[in-house]
Design a protein around this motif. Sequence first.
Motif, PDB file in Angstrom:
ATOM      1  N   PRO A  98      34.343 -41.312  84.507  1.00 46.56           N
ATOM      2  CA  PRO A  98      32.908 -41.558  84.706  1.00 46.56           C
ATOM      3  C   PRO A  98      32.212 -42.181  83.507  1.00 46.56           C
ATOM      4  N   LEU A  99      32.697 -41.898  82.289  1.00 46.30           N
ATOM      5  CA  LEU A  99      32.099 -42.504  81.095  1.00 46.30           C
ATOM      6  C   LEU A  99      32.404 -43.999  81.029  1.00 46.30           C
ATOM      7  N   LEU A 100      33.628 -44.382  81.317  1.00 45.50           N
ATOM      8  CA  LEU A 100      33.981 -45.801  81.301  1.00 45.50           C
ATOM      9  C   LEU A 100      33.217 -46.562  82.376  1.00 45.50           C
ATOM     10  N   HIS A 101      32.921 -45.878  83.463  1.00 44.67           N
ATOM     11  CA  HIS A 101      32.166 -46.508  84.557  1.00 44.67           C
ATOM     12  C   HIS A 101      30.746 -46.875  84.124  1.00 44.67           C
ATOM     13  N   LEU A 102      30.199 -46.155  83.135  1.00 45.88           N
ATOM     14  CA  LEU A 102      28.822 -46.388  82.679  1.00 45.88           C
ATOM     15  C   LEU A 102      28.724 -47.393  81.538  1.00 45.88           C
ATOM     16  N   ALA A 103      29.855 -47.736  80.938  1.00 47.66           N
ATOM     17  CA  ALA A 103      29.827 -48.597  79.755  1.00 47.66           C
ATOM     18  C   ALA A 103      29.348 -50.005  80.084  1.00 47.66           C
ATOM     19  N   CYS A 104      28.559 -50.578  79.162  1.00 47.60           N
ATOM     20  CA  CYS A 104      28.060 -51.953  79.328  1.00 47.60           C
ATOM     21  C   CYS A 104      29.070 -52.978  78.818  1.00 47.60           C
ATOM     22  N   SER A 105      29.901 -52.593  77.851  1.00 51.08           N
ATOM     23  CA  SER A 105      30.887 -53.510  77.283  1.00 51.08           C
ATOM     24  C   SER A 105      32.221 -53.379  78.021  1.00 51.08           C
ATOM     25  N   SER A 106      33.142 -54.245  77.678  1.00 50.04           N
ATOM     26  CA  SER A 106      34.456 -54.263  78.333  1.00 50.04           C
ATOM     27  C   SER A 106      35.212 -52.960  78.068  1.00 50.04           C
ATOM     28  N   THR A 107      35.821 -52.425  79.123  1.00 52.59           N
ATOM     29  CA  THR A 107      36.546 -51.156  79.006  1.00 52.59           C
ATOM     30  C   THR A 107      38.059 -51.346  79.131  1.00 52.59           C
ATOM     31  N   LEU A 108      38.504 -52.595  79.101  1.00 54.19           N
ATOM     32  CA  LEU A 108      39.931 -52.875  79.287  1.00 54.19           C
ATOM     33  C   LEU A 108      40.786 -52.157  78.251  1.00 54.19           C
ATOM     34  N   TRP A 109      40.366 -52.238  76.989  1.00 58.21           N
ATOM     35  CA  TRP A 109      41.126 -51.622  75.912  1.00 58.21           C
ATOM     36  C   TRP A 109      41.159 -50.104  76.060  1.00 58.21           C
ATOM     37  N   CYS A 110      40.007 -49.508  76.387  1.00 62.16           N
ATOM     38  CA  CYS A 110      39.941 -48.050  76.555  1.00 62.16           C
ATOM     39  C   CYS A 110      40.736 -47.583  77.768  1.00 62.16           C
ATOM     40  N   ASN A 111      40.682 -48.348  78.861  1.00 67.33           N
ATOM     41  CA  ASN A 111      41.486 -48.007  80.030  1.00 67.33           C
ATOM     42  C   ASN A 111      42.970 -48.025  79.689  1.00 67.33           C
ATOM     43  N   SER A 112      43.380 -49.001  78.908  1.00 68.32           N
ATOM     44  CA  SER A 112      44.791 -49.112  78.509  1.00 68.32           C
ATOM     45  C   SER A 112      45.208 -47.940  77.631  1.00 68.32           C
ATOM     46  N   ILE A 113      44.325 -47.578  76.681  1.00 67.09           N
ATOM     47  CA  ILE A 113      44.626 -46.451  75.789  1.00 67.09           C
ATOM     48  C   ILE A 113      44.701 -45.146  76.578  1.00 67.09           C
ATOM     49  N   THR A 114      43.758 -44.949  77.504  1.00 64.59           N
ATOM     50  CA  THR A 114      43.754 -43.739  78.319  1.00 64.59           C
ATOM     51  C   THR A 114      45.027 -43.639  79.144  1.00 64.59           C
ATOM     52  N   PHE A 115      45.396 -44.730  79.794  1.00 66.17           N
ATOM     53  CA  PHE A 115      46.615 -44.737  80.601  1.00 66.17           C
ATOM     54  C   PHE A 115      47.841 -44.455  79.733  1.00 66.17           C
ATOM     55  N   PHE A 116      47.860 -45.048  78.531  1.00 70.41           N
ATOM     56  CA  PHE A 116      48.981 -44.849  77.611  1.00 70.41           C
ATOM     57  C   PHE A 116      49.133 -43.374  77.244  1.00 70.41           C
ATOM     58  N   PHE A 117      48.010 -42.716  76.887  1.00 66.74           N
ATOM     59  CA  PHE A 117      48.098 -41.322  76.463  1.00 66.74           C
ATOM     60  C   PHE A 117      48.381 -40.381  77.630  1.00 66.74           C
ATOM     61  N   VAL A 118      47.859 -40.699  78.816  1.00 65.01           N
ATOM     62  CA  VAL A 118      48.171 -39.870  79.988  1.00 65.01           C
ATOM     63  C   VAL A 118      49.668 -39.921  80.270  1.00 65.01           C
ATOM     64  N   VAL A 119      50.235 -41.129  80.181  1.00 63.91           N
ATOM     65  CA  VAL A 119      51.670 -41.285  80.447  1.00 63.91           C
ATOM     66  C   VAL A 119      52.499 -40.640  79.340  1.00 63.91           C
ATOM     67  N   VAL A 120      52.169 -40.968  78.081  1.00 54.40           N
ATOM     68  CA  VAL A 120      52.969 -40.470  76.954  1.00 54.40           C
ATOM     69  C   VAL A 120      52.859 -38.948  76.815  1.00 54.40           C
TER      70      VAL A 120
END
Length: 338
Positions: A212-234
């Motif tokens: 929900p926080l990434l959904h509210l962001a005004c700037s690009s969230t591509l990098w944060c989405n990638s980091i989140t996915f990486f840590f969830v997987v790892v």
Amino acid sequence: MLTKARKRAPTMERRELLSVADPEGQKDPMSHLNKTKVIMFVFSGLTHNEQLAPFLFTFFLNVYLVCVVFNFGMMFIVLKASNLHTPMYYFLSYLSLVDLFYSSVIAPKMLADLMSKIKLISFHGCAVQFFCFDVLVVTEALLLSCMAYDRYVAICCPLLYVSVMTNKKCWSLVFLSFSIGFLQSVVQTSCVFSLEFCGPNLIDHFYCDVPPLLHLACSSTLWCNSITFFFVVVCGVGSLMPILVSYTFIVSSILQIKSSKGRQKAFGTCSSHLMCVSIFYGAVFFIYLHPPNSALQIQDKLASVFYTVMIPMLNPLIYSMRNQEVKRVIKKVLHIHH
């Protein structure tokens, strides 16, 4: 002219605050107001039904109190009972500590919001809640992994158990779990809260979480989405794999035991842990690894409630009800006080 300027200033301030605290503020045509940094978030909460809120408040207050009592109780029992001074219960006491803290990061605020019409949290308060929760959840996953390794050594290599699971090794595993949890949370929190939040500030949840926080962001969230996915997987898969490998060897060893009583005893030593693992990872993967779908919004909140409030209460209950050693100590303590 000075009087007019003073009269206009509050109006500008109100409009700026509107852009901060109200999603409608983004409609303001003035670009500098649209860039106003969000200083408060608003939770949608668990329910919009005011008649249901008191019932949910009472129910989850009792759940939280049980969680606090049982987790404190588990730590006290492990500390005081000399026959529980083993690696298995050493890890269990830290699991109870983590459960106590990570439930306390979410439950008190959730309970307060159930009785409030406006569910506010500051930008920095949201960052602190997110950071603490992220540290504790990953630490819990890694502690469950350590406990699986402990059960593997106890059942598959019983003669080497004392020499393998030394105090130094147990302490090192706990320290490593907390360290990994802390470091990955620093990275995720820095990433998420360095984004620009300048428009809507309604978090469609009852606590600060990544989606929900990434959904509210005004700037690009591509990098944060990638980091989140990486840590969830790892962190998720990385902590789950040792559990699956350990239990593959454990089941193989148990099936080689000839007596049914021996098999039952061996399985009984790890059944509580296996149950806790199944509940925890089932909820985690349901929340974070399913594709975005508005139809799953209610199910997501229910799963999150279970994951954040119910699991910390269930873990000590499962261990106290299914573990014979813990049950004997509890009965002994109750008998002494009686």
